[in-house]
Structures are given as structure tokens and as C-alpha cells.
Design a protein around this motif. Structure first.
Motif, PDB file in Angstrom:
ATOM      1  N   GLU A   1     -19.940 -40.837 -33.116  1.00 48.61           N
ATOM      2  CA  GLU A   1     -18.672 -41.115 -33.788  1.00 48.61           C
ATOM      3  C   GLU A   1     -17.589 -40.153 -33.317  1.00 48.61           C
ATOM      4  O   GLU A   1     -16.436 -40.559 -33.079  1.00 48.61           O
ATOM      5  CB  GLU A   1     -18.870 -41.009 -35.299  1.00 48.61           C
ATOM      6  CG  GLU A   1     -17.667 -41.440 -36.107  1.00 48.61           C
ATOM      7  CD  GLU A   1     -17.939 -41.443 -37.598  1.00 48.61           C
ATOM      8  OE1 GLU A   1     -16.970 -41.601 -38.371  1.00 48.61           O
ATOM      9  OE2 GLU A   1     -19.122 -41.276 -37.987  1.00 48.61           O
ATOM     10  N   GLU A   2     -17.957 -38.885 -33.182  1.00 52.74           N
ATOM     11  CA  GLU A   2     -16.987 -37.910 -32.692  1.00 52.74           C
ATOM     12  C   GLU A   2     -16.592 -38.205 -31.253  1.00 52.74           C
ATOM     13  O   GLU A   2     -15.411 -38.047 -30.874  1.00 52.74           O
ATOM     14  CB  GLU A   2     -17.561 -36.499 -32.803  1.00 52.74           C
ATOM     15  CG  GLU A   2     -16.584 -35.410 -32.406  1.00 52.74           C
ATOM     16  CD  GLU A   2     -17.166 -34.018 -32.596  1.00 52.74           C
ATOM     17  OE1 GLU A   2     -16.524 -33.057 -32.134  1.00 52.74           O
ATOM     18  OE2 GLU A   2     -18.240 -33.893 -33.212  1.00 52.74           O
TER      19      GLU A   2
ATOM     20  N   GLU B   1     -16.441 -41.141 -29.803  1.00 56.95           N
ATOM     21  CA  GLU B   1     -15.514 -42.272 -29.822  1.00 56.95           C
ATOM     22  C   GLU B   1     -14.112 -41.828 -30.225  1.00 56.95           C
ATOM     23  O   GLU B   1     -13.108 -42.267 -29.639  1.00 56.95           O
ATOM     24  CB  GLU B   1     -16.023 -43.348 -30.781  1.00 56.95           C
ATOM     25  CG  GLU B   1     -17.306 -44.022 -30.322  1.00 56.95           C
ATOM     26  CD  GLU B   1     -17.833 -44.998 -31.352  1.00 56.95           C
ATOM     27  OE1 GLU B   1     -17.194 -45.115 -32.426  1.00 56.95           O
ATOM     28  OE2 GLU B   1     -18.886 -45.623 -31.106  1.00 56.95           O
ATOM     29  N   LEU B   2     -14.007 -40.935 -31.228  1.00 56.70           N
ATOM     30  CA  LEU B   2     -12.703 -40.426 -31.632  1.00 56.70           C
ATOM     31  C   LEU B   2     -12.071 -39.586 -30.529  1.00 56.70           C
ATOM     32  O   LEU B   2     -10.836 -39.625 -30.334  1.00 56.70           O
ATOM     33  CB  LEU B   2     -12.844 -39.597 -32.909  1.00 56.70           C
ATOM     34  CG  LEU B   2     -13.210 -40.370 -34.178  1.00 56.70           C
ATOM     35  CD1 LEU B   2     -13.467 -39.407 -35.330  1.00 56.70           C
ATOM     36  CD2 LEU B   2     -12.098 -41.346 -34.549  1.00 56.70           C
ATOM     37  N   ASN B   3     -12.896 -38.834 -29.800  1.00 51.51           N
ATOM     38  CA  ASN B   3     -12.369 -38.062 -28.675  1.00 51.51           C
ATOM     39  C   ASN B   3     -11.777 -38.978 -27.605  1.00 51.51           C
ATOM     40  O   ASN B   3     -10.717 -38.683 -27.031  1.00 51.51           O
ATOM     41  CB  ASN B   3     -13.470 -37.192 -28.073  1.00 51.51           C
ATOM     42  CG  ASN B   3     -13.788 -35.977 -28.920  1.00 51.51           C
ATOM     43  OD1 ASN B   3     -12.979 -35.565 -29.754  1.00 51.51           O
ATOM     44  ND2 ASN B   3     -14.965 -35.404 -28.720  1.00 51.51           N
TER      45      ASN B   3
ATOM     46  N   LYS C   1     -10.528 -42.036 -28.025  1.00 50.72           N
ATOM     47  CA  LYS C   1      -9.273 -42.621 -28.516  1.00 50.72           C
ATOM     48  C   LYS C   1      -8.153 -41.588 -28.477  1.00 50.72           C
ATOM     49  O   LYS C   1      -7.016 -41.889 -28.061  1.00 50.72           O
ATOM     50  CB  LYS C   1      -9.464 -43.129 -29.944  1.00 50.72           C
ATOM     51  CG  LYS C   1     -10.399 -44.314 -30.064  1.00 50.72           C
ATOM     52  CD  LYS C   1     -10.543 -44.731 -31.521  1.00 50.72           C
ATOM     53  CE  LYS C   1     -11.494 -45.915 -31.655  1.00 50.72           C
ATOM     54  NZ  LYS C   1     -11.666 -46.324 -33.084  1.00 50.72           N
ATOM     55  N   THR C   2      -8.466 -40.370 -28.913  1.00 52.56           N
ATOM     56  CA  THR C   2      -7.443 -39.327 -28.912  1.00 52.56           C
ATOM     57  C   THR C   2      -7.021 -38.976 -27.491  1.00 52.56           C
ATOM     58  O   THR C   2      -5.821 -38.757 -27.213  1.00 52.56           O
ATOM     59  CB  THR C   2      -7.965 -38.071 -29.632  1.00 52.56           C
ATOM     60  OG1 THR C   2      -8.427 -38.428 -30.930  1.00 52.56           O
ATOM     61  CG2 THR C   2      -6.884 -37.018 -29.762  1.00 52.56           C
TER      62      THR C   2
ATOM     63  N   GLN D   1      -7.623 -35.481 -45.335  1.00 51.95           N
ATOM     64  CA  GLN D   1      -7.529 -36.752 -44.640  1.00 51.95           C
ATOM     65  C   GLN D   1      -6.895 -37.825 -45.526  1.00 51.95           C
ATOM     66  O   GLN D   1      -6.121 -38.668 -45.031  1.00 51.95           O
ATOM     67  CB  GLN D   1      -8.928 -37.196 -44.187  1.00 51.95           C
ATOM     68  CG  GLN D   1      -8.959 -38.446 -43.336  1.00 51.95           C
ATOM     69  CD  GLN D   1      -8.219 -38.289 -42.016  1.00 51.95           C
ATOM     70  OE1 GLN D   1      -7.781 -37.190 -41.665  1.00 51.95           O
ATOM     71  NE2 GLN D   1      -8.056 -39.389 -41.299  1.00 51.95           N
TER      72      GLN D   1
ATOM     73  N   LEU E   1      -5.906 -39.274 -36.103  1.00 51.45           N
ATOM     74  CA  LEU E   1      -7.153 -39.166 -35.330  1.00 51.45           C
ATOM     75  C   LEU E   1      -7.689 -37.740 -35.357  1.00 51.45           C
ATOM     76  O   LEU E   1      -8.905 -37.530 -35.433  1.00 51.45           O
ATOM     77  CB  LEU E   1      -6.911 -39.615 -33.889  1.00 51.45           C
ATOM     78  CG  LEU E   1      -6.719 -41.109 -33.659  1.00 51.45           C
ATOM     79  CD1 LEU E   1      -6.341 -41.382 -32.207  1.00 51.45           C
ATOM     80  CD2 LEU E   1      -7.990 -41.873 -34.011  1.00 51.45           C
ATOM     81  N   ARG E   2      -6.782 -36.783 -35.289  1.00 54.84           N
ATOM     82  CA  ARG E   2      -7.226 -35.388 -35.354  1.00 54.84           C
ATOM     83  C   ARG E   2      -7.870 -35.094 -36.707  1.00 54.84           C
ATOM     84  O   ARG E   2      -8.870 -34.374 -36.796  1.00 54.84           O
ATOM     85  CB  ARG E   2      -6.030 -34.468 -35.094  1.00 54.84           C
ATOM     86  CG  ARG E   2      -6.419 -33.010 -34.975  1.00 54.84           C
ATOM     87  CD  ARG E   2      -5.311 -32.159 -34.366  1.00 54.84           C
ATOM     88  NE  ARG E   2      -4.060 -32.329 -35.088  1.00 54.84           N
ATOM     89  CZ  ARG E   2      -2.971 -32.913 -34.579  1.00 54.84           C
ATOM     90  NH1 ARG E   2      -2.992 -33.380 -33.340  1.00 54.84           N
ATOM     91  NH2 ARG E   2      -1.855 -33.015 -35.289  1.00 54.84           N
TER      92      ARG E   2
ATOM     93  N   ARG F   1      -9.451 -37.293 -38.561  1.00 56.14           N
ATOM     94  CA  ARG F   1     -10.760 -37.966 -38.574  1.00 56.14           C
ATOM     95  C   ARG F   1     -11.795 -37.151 -37.808  1.00 56.14           C
ATOM     96  O   ARG F   1     -12.959 -37.064 -38.220  1.00 56.14           O
ATOM     97  CB  ARG F   1     -10.631 -39.363 -37.972  1.00 56.14           C
ATOM     98  CG  ARG F   1      -9.878 -40.349 -38.851  1.00 56.14           C
ATOM     99  CD  ARG F   1      -9.754 -41.695 -38.184  1.00 56.14           C
ATOM    100  NE  ARG F   1     -11.066 -42.265 -37.902  1.00 56.14           N
ATOM    101  CZ  ARG F   1     -11.249 -43.402 -37.222  1.00 56.14           C
ATOM    102  NH1 ARG F   1     -10.187 -44.066 -36.739  1.00 56.14           N
ATOM    103  NH2 ARG F   1     -12.471 -43.851 -37.007  1.00 56.14           N
ATOM    104  N   ARG F   2     -11.394 -36.551 -36.706  1.00 56.09           N
ATOM    105  CA  ARG F   2     -12.315 -35.681 -35.953  1.00 56.09           C
ATOM    106  C   ARG F   2     -12.717 -34.479 -36.801  1.00 56.09           C
ATOM    107  O   ARG F   2     -13.886 -34.071 -36.817  1.00 56.09           O
ATOM    108  CB  ARG F   2     -11.656 -35.215 -34.655  1.00 56.09           C
ATOM    109  CG  ARG F   2     -11.482 -36.292 -33.594  1.00 56.09           C
ATOM    110  CD  ARG F   2     -10.662 -35.780 -32.444  1.00 56.09           C
ATOM    111  NE  ARG F   2     -11.244 -34.572 -31.877  1.00 56.09           N
ATOM    112  CZ  ARG F   2     -10.536 -33.641 -31.219  1.00 56.09           C
ATOM    113  NH1 ARG F   2      -9.225 -33.773 -31.098  1.00 56.09           N
ATOM    114  NH2 ARG F   2     -11.134 -32.594 -30.713  1.00 56.09           N
TER     115      ARG F   2
END
Length: 467
Positions: free
Chosen positions: A183-184, A186-188, A190-191, A393, A411-412, A414-415
């Protein structure tokens, strides 16, 4: 008498030798065929009440895997064989010495009288009467050693249960960390795509892009490391159950639920009392000390000689002669001082080892208790950080909807939330392992379907006919 012996002795229950040679080639093929769906294992599970007849086992949890380990484990089989050996020692210690029968024959070169026979025939029976207390001391020692073997069998079962539990905890934790790292990652991604777009537009510096790329590489490296830890935990579980690792991939595993566990404050006095009363190594040491006591009593009794009576009947030159002989060892040069001194030294050594064991158990218990308290406090802090991250958040989402924050800030956040969840998951795993350590230090007897009298009896009966 000779004819009577020739008739009766062959009718006695003598055992014949049955060779059982070892083969180094048979076991690998047999091990590869082991699985959790075998009919033999299924019958065992049905007999101990774990599996329902005709119903498939959908998930294998701690109890099922422990019972499978009971059935397949070589360590448990060795402990069981050692217990059978000690039980056979009880038979040996209770046996009375057999009498011996001899047939003397003599030839006289100058018989008296013309009708006298030059031959003298006879029979003599030697019956040994042991000094009082020797046989009782031998039996007491054998009983104590047999009890120690039984306790060691139960201890081996407990160690297997503990290894299965720890492997399941490690496997569950590794899978959870892997999911959070995915999950992290995937967020990386996108960011990073968003930052690269803004960097090309000149809105952010390339330093921020480079920093995030390094974070992405670290996350990917940690994700690869977690895959390795999943494989290691699965191999540890397969080793505990004694089945090939690939067989575990074919079944669905059920992990124990996360229990709240006791509070951070544990009553040390109560824990000490429980550990010193029911730990298997403590109970085994007590039984072995009792065996040393019986061995010393046996050597003390050995100071007094055994009496051997030898009644006999001779046919001497046409006349019957009755005789009765008696013999015993004269304690002239020693009175068994050496064996008595050795037995006293062994008993003293057993006492010192027992005190050493108690000291080590209490020290380990205090260490495990303090470790659990520390892990429990760390988990409370991690959960507090997670609550703060969730609140932040939630605030970011409101600001994002109101237009005060952009997507990059969301996004930050969420990470940050995923990392806080990962911290909580690691703290929960550490606390569960610490709690398992406290349980290992206490060694509470297994109960329910894992109760040893119930779970081991079918295995003992299966091998008891030919130990």
C-alpha cells in the motif's frame, strides 16, 4: 529333573529376534509424501476429536497444526521412544534373580565294593536371596526415571506447540507488513508521478523528487525482504509440523486472533509460584533427584551381602546324599564405600543443578515479564500515534474538500497514516511474541484437544506394541 526341564523350558514365552535394518533411502521418499490430507493423519485427528468424520478441514489453525506436529514430529517420536525405554527399565528393576541349576558328575577310579558304581551324579539348585531393600530401591529408581521420561515427552509436546505458535505469529506479521508495504509503495508511485509532473512545470525542486525516489527504493527493498521473511516463517512452520514446506502452500491457514492479553502489571509472586510448580524442566529435575535418592539407597543396601542357598541331591555309589550349601560375600576388603561415595556425589550434583535451574527459571521469567511490559507500553504509544495520524488525515480531507490543501498533501498524509499503521502492526507482533515468551516461561499444561493424555494416547498405543 532333566526331563522336566527339557519339557518345560521350550514352552516358556521366549521372544524371537526380528531384524529391522536401517535404510537411508526410504525416508526421503516417505517424507515427500507427507501432507495434511493423508488418511492416517485424518484418522488420528478424528480419534482425538479435532476432525469430524466425513467433513473436510477448511482451515488449519494453531490446534490443528499442533496435532499434526504431534503425529509427524521426529522430536516427539524420540521422546516417546525414550519413555518406552525407561518403562522397560521398570520391568528390569522388578525382576527377581532366576535360580540356577547345575548337574555335577564325578568318576571314582576306586569304587568301594564290587557292586558300587564309579559314577556320582547329582543336581544342585542355587537360589539367590537379595538383601532387604535392594529390589525396592531399584524399582523406586526405575519409577522415578520413567516419570522423568514421561515429563520429557510432555515437554517435547509443549516445545512443538510453542514453535508452531511462534511460526504462525511470525507468518501473520510478515504477511501484514507485506500488505502495508504494498500500500505504501502504491502511494509512493502516485506521489512520485505527481511530483515529477510539478517538477517538469518548475513548481517543485528536483531534490524533493530525488528524495521520494529514494523512499520508493527503500520501500521496494523492504518489500522484497518481507517476501523472504514470509518464506522463512513458512519454512519454520513446516519444520515444526514436520511436513514439506510446499504442502503448507496447498492448505488455508487460520491465524490466532489478536488477544488483548494481560495488562502491563503482572504479579511476579504469582508468576514465580506457577513457574516453579508446573514447568516441565522443574518437574523432570525433581523426578531425576528422586532417582538419585533411590540409587543412593540401593548402594547403602549393597553394603549387606546377598545370601545364596544351594540345596542339592547326589547319587553317590548307589546311595542318595542330600546337601545344602550357603554362600555370601564377606565384606573384608571394602564395604561398598566407592559406589556409596559416587551415589552421594551424584545426589549432591543433582541438588546443585536443581538450584541452578530454579535460578535460571526465575531470572528468565523476570526478563520475559519486563519485556512484555515494555512491549505493551510501546504498543500503547504506537496506537496513540496512529490515532493522531488519523485525526490529522481527517482534518486534511476536510481541508482538501474545502480547497485549502492540494492532492499532494493528501497523499503525503495517507503515506504517514500507512506508516503509523505499520508501526502499530510491528508493535502488536512484538507484544504477541513477548506474551508468548511469558507463556513459555510458565509452561501452562496444554488443555482441550491438546491435552496430552488425550492427544498422545493414540500415538503411544500405536507404537507401544513394538517399542
Amino acid at each position: 529333573m532333566v526331563v522336566l526341564l527339557l519339557v518345560l523350558v521350550p514352552g516358556c514365552g521366549f521372544r524371537d529376534y526380528e531384524p529391522k535394518p536401517l535404510s537411508t533411502d526410504a525416508f526421503p521418499a516417505q517424507f515427500r509424501t507427507r501432507d495434511l490430507d493423508s488418511q492416517e493423519l485424518r484418522r488420528y485427528l478424528e480419534r482425538v476429536g479435532y476432525a469430524e468424520p466425513g467433513q473436510p478441514i477448511r482451515e488449519w489453525g494453531l490446534t490443528g497444526l499442533t496435532l499434526a506436529g504431534f503425529y509427524y514430529s521426529p522430536e516427539l517420536a524420540v521422546a516417546e521412544a525414550d519413555w518406552h525405554l525407561r518403562r522397560a527399565g521398570e520391568i528390569t528393576a522388578g525382576q527377581r534373580p532366576n535360580p540356577s541349576l547345575s548337574f555335577p558328575a564325578e568318576y571314582h577310579t576306586d569304587p568301594s565294593g564290587d557292586e558300587g558304581s564309579p559314577w556320582v551324579f547329582g543336581s544342585v539348585v542355587d537360589v539367590l536371596f537379595e538383601a532387604p531393600g535392594k529390589r525396592d530401591a531399584r524399582r523406586d529408581r526405575a519409577d522415578a526415571l520413567s516419570l522423568a521420561g514421561r515429563i520429557e515427552l510432555e515437554h517435547a509436546a509443549w516445545r512443538l506447540h510453542s514453535r508452531v505458535r511462534q511460526a504462525l505469529i511470525e507468518l501473520r506479521a510478515a504477511r501484514r507488513r507485506r500488505d502495508l508495504l504494498r500500500e505504501e509503495a502504491e502511494l509512493n508511485e502516485k506521489t512520485l508521478r505527481l511530483l515529477e509532473e510539478r517538477a517538469r512545470a518548475g513548481q517543485v525542486s528536483t531534490f524533493r523528487v530525488t528524495t521520494l525516489r529514494m523512499d520508493r527504493a527503500r520501500t521496494r527493498m523492504e518489500l522484497a525482504r518481507q517476501r523472504g521473511r514470509i518464506a522463512e516463517a513458512r519454512h519454520a512452520l513446516a519444520e515444526a509440523v514436520a511436513v514439506p514446506e510446499e504442502k503448507l502452500r496447498e492448505v488455508s491457514l487460520a491465524f490466532p486472533e489478536v488477544q488483548p492479553g494481560p495488562g502491563g502489571q503482572l504479579d511476579m509472586e504469582r508468576l514465580r509460584g506457577l513457574a516453579l510448580r508446573r514447568r516441565y524442566d522443574i518437574r523432570r529435575a525433581v523426578a531425576e533427584y528422586a532417582a538419585r535418592e533411590a540409587a543412593l539407597r540401593r548402594e547403602i543396601r549393597a553394603q549387606y551381602p546377598d545370601l545364596s542357598l544351594s540345596p542339592g541331591l547326589l547319587f553317590d555309589q548307589s546311595e542318595l546324599v542330600w546337601m545344602l550349601g550357603a554362600s555370601w560375600t564377606v565384606p573384608l576388603f571394602n564395604r561398598n564405600e566407592g559406589p556409596i561415595a559416587e551415589a552421594l556425589a551424584r545426589r549432591r550434583l543433582a541438588r546443585k543443578r536443581f538450584l541452578k535451574l530454579q535460578t535460571r527459571v526465575l531470572q528468565k521469567l523476570a526478563e520475559r515479564r519486563d519485556r512484555y511490559r515494555a512491549r505493551n507500553s510501546a504498543l500503547s504509544e504506537a496506537r496513540s500515534l496512529l490515532r493522531d495520524a488519523r485525526e490529522r488525515q481527517t482534518s486534511r480531507r476536510k481541508q482538501y474538500k474545502a480547497g485549502y490543501l492540494d492532492r499532494l498533501a493528501l497523499l503525503r498524509g495517507r503515506r504517514e497514516l500507512v506508516r503509523a499503521r505499520r508501526t502499530v502492526a510491528e508493535a502488536e507482533t512484538a507484544r504477541r511474541l513477548a506474551l508468548a515468551g511469558v507463556r513459555d516461561a510458565l509452561q501452562r499444561p496444554l488443555s482441550g484437544r491438546l491435552a496430552l493424555d488425550r492427544a498422545l494416547q493414540p500415538l503411544i498405543e500405536e507404537t507401544g506394541a513394538d517399542p
